[in-house]
Design a protein around this motif. Structure first.
Motif, PDB file in Angstrom:
ATOM      1  N   ASN A  57       0.857  -1.188   0.000  1.00 42.71           N
ATOM      2  CA  ASN A  57       0.000   0.000   0.000  1.00 42.71           C
ATOM      3  C   ASN A  57       0.896   1.242   0.000  1.00 42.71           C
ATOM      4  OD1 ASN A  57      -2.290  -1.601   0.243  1.00 42.71           O
ATOM      5  ND2 ASN A  57      -2.164  -1.594   2.492  1.00 42.71           N
ATOM      6  N   THR A 163      -7.840  -2.499   4.325  1.00 45.09           N
ATOM      7  CA  THR A 163      -6.430  -2.871   4.568  1.00 45.09           C
ATOM      8  C   THR A 163      -6.319  -4.313   5.066  1.00 45.09           C
ATOM      9  OG1 THR A 163      -6.566  -1.858   6.761  1.00 45.09           O
ATOM     10  CG2 THR A 163      -5.507  -0.550   5.047  1.00 45.09           C
ATOM     11  N   SER A 196      -0.672   0.222   8.077  1.00 47.78           N
ATOM     12  CA  SER A 196      -0.785  -0.585   6.849  1.00 47.78           C
ATOM     13  C   SER A 196      -0.961   0.281   5.602  1.00 47.78           C
ATOM     14  CB  SER A 196      -1.883  -1.644   6.949  1.00 47.78           C
ATOM     15  OG  SER A 196      -3.060  -1.090   7.420  1.00 47.78           O
TER      16      SER A 196
END
Ligand SMILES: Nc1ncnc2c1ncn2[C@@H]1O[C@H](COP(=O)(O)OP(=O)(O)O)[C@@H](O)[C@H]1O
Ligand SMILES: [Mg+2]
Length: 402
Positions: A57, A163, A196
């Motif tokens: 990410n 996420t 994350s």
């Protein structure tokens, strides 16, 4: 109608433009000078998707107009071309889609499916998205642009689930790219979401004046006729925008508006004068936009400051403004708010840049604020007039103050 014909002919044979659309803010050009580093970084982060791996990410931040959206769209476009169907992407602007439900509905839509506008629980919509995505057997890259709007309006619930979605997917994978101008919003994030989402981080620094000049020159080459620009135009647009935190959007807007001014005047070339006119128009529109969205009493305090300045002395104290404000309220037939609230409103107006309020010491009488307008009187008046309630009565009140 020969005059109409003339107007149409002119539009067909502009002396200024070759292709106006190339200067519009949403157009993503084929070349993004001075962003090689960010393009390469993002390219490297996303490249594993071509081999079937889930990319990290990415969290992208930087001030307005530093090319975040343009670079992200550009890299994704190239990636999707290269991936030949193995990778899919979705771009969501959270300024428009600022609820968890809306974001999920948009994601489902980008998979070629749909859900009703309301009626389902967010959990149900999420579950449908998960199932649709898994059945696609693809890697999906989701861009959440201006993500701060979503988080401030609706919290980070959907981000939390997105996420974590990969642990529930068997055949597909999902990566997120979050983009923001506002770093402070990360305070609102659950620490797990924050870490994350920020697996990789990319910073977009402001453009310098010189860099903006290069960018404008390349974009103008295809958008405007070769001899339509006076030599000082691009440097001036770039210099003005460089002062505004290196905002490329502003630089382009100035150039486009200046060119439109020249065209409207039937001029053969765009000059620095057109840029100054464009600058004034842009500032005026900003002021008007800010005023339109203000609550009534904030507008009335602004009106009081306007009246005090237009018809009394140029610098006023909070007490003097309060008196004028009460007068305005009486004429409008509305109850005034307290002096304390007016004082708060004055600070808000100061923060918005519409007025300047500097605190000065009055010796043993304590301290007071000296208040004056920071935006142009005509823009402020026009902004205030856009309020229906004020529109009818404004001229009348101004008359009475003279
Ligand atoms: N390096 C560049 N070259 C050409 N145009 C650019 C460049 N950087 C930004 N722009 C243009 O400037 C405008 C603002 O950029 P954008 O990507 O929307 O900024 P941000 O998303 O950071 O606010 C857009 O019209 C974009 O096409
Ligand atoms: Mg953007």
């Amino acid at each position: 109608m020969s005059i109409l014909n003339e107007i149409f002919e002119k539009a067909l044979h502009s002396r200024i433009f070759i292709n106006r659309e190339l200067l519009l803010p949403d157009y993503v050009p084929d070349e993004l000078p001075h962003r090689d580093k960010q393009i390469v970084q993002l390219g490297k982060i996303l490249a594993p998707s071509l081999a079937g791996y889930r990319p990290s990410n990415v969290f992208i931040y930087g001030l307005t107009g530093t090319g975040k959206t343009a670079v992200t769209k550009y890299v994704l476009r190239k990636l999707i071309e290269k991936a030949k169907g193995k990778v899919i992407s979705a771009y969501i602007n959270c300024r428009n889609s600022d609820t968890n439900y809306r974001v999920l509905a948009d994601l489902i839509f980008s998979l070629g499916k749909s859900v009703p506008f309301t009626g389902l629980s967010t959990a149900e919509v999420f579950s449908r998205f998960k199932n649709y995505l898994d059945s696609k057997r693809k890697i999906m890259i989701v861009v959440l642009d201006e993500i701060d709007y979503l988080v401030k309006k609706s919290g980070d619930g959907v981000l939390y689930h997105l996420t974590r979605i990969n642990s529930c997917l068997k055949h597909s994978k999902l990566s997120l790219i979050g983009i923001t101008n506002d770093l402070k919003f990360t305070e609102y994030l659950d620490p797990r979401v924050k870490s994350s989402l920020g697996e990789e981080e990319l910073v977009f620094p402001p453009y310098t004046g010189k860099e903006l000049e290069d960018i404008l020159r390349i974009r103008a080459e295809k958008a405007l006729r070769k001899d339509a620009l006076a030599p000082g135009v691009i440097p001036l647009c770039a210099a003005i925008a460089a002062k505004q935190n290196g905002d490329c959007r502003l630089a382009l807007d100035l150039l486009l508006k200046a060119a439109e001014m020249a065209e409207r005047e039937d001029a053969n070339i765009v000059t620095e004068r057109h840029v100054r006119l464009a600058q004034r128009e842009i500032e005026k529109n900003l002021v008007i936009d800010v005023i339109i969205s203000m609550p009534l009493h904030v507008k009335l305090v602004l009106l009081a400051i306007y009246l005090a300045e237009a018809f009394n002395t140029p610098e006023q104290t909070t007490g003097e403004i309060f008196n004028v404000y009460k007068d305005v309220c009486r004429k409008m037939g509305v109850d005034p708010v307290t002096q304390r609230r007016v004082s708060e409103i004055i600070s808000e107006l100061d923060m918005l840049g519409l007025i300047n309020a500097k605190v000065v010491s009055m010796g043993r009488y304590g301290r007071t604020k000296k208040i004056k307008l920071a935006a142009s009187k005509t823009s402020i008046l026009e902004g205030l007039k856009s309020d229906r309630e004020l529109y009818d009565i404004l001229e009348h009140i101004i008359e009475e103050f003279k």
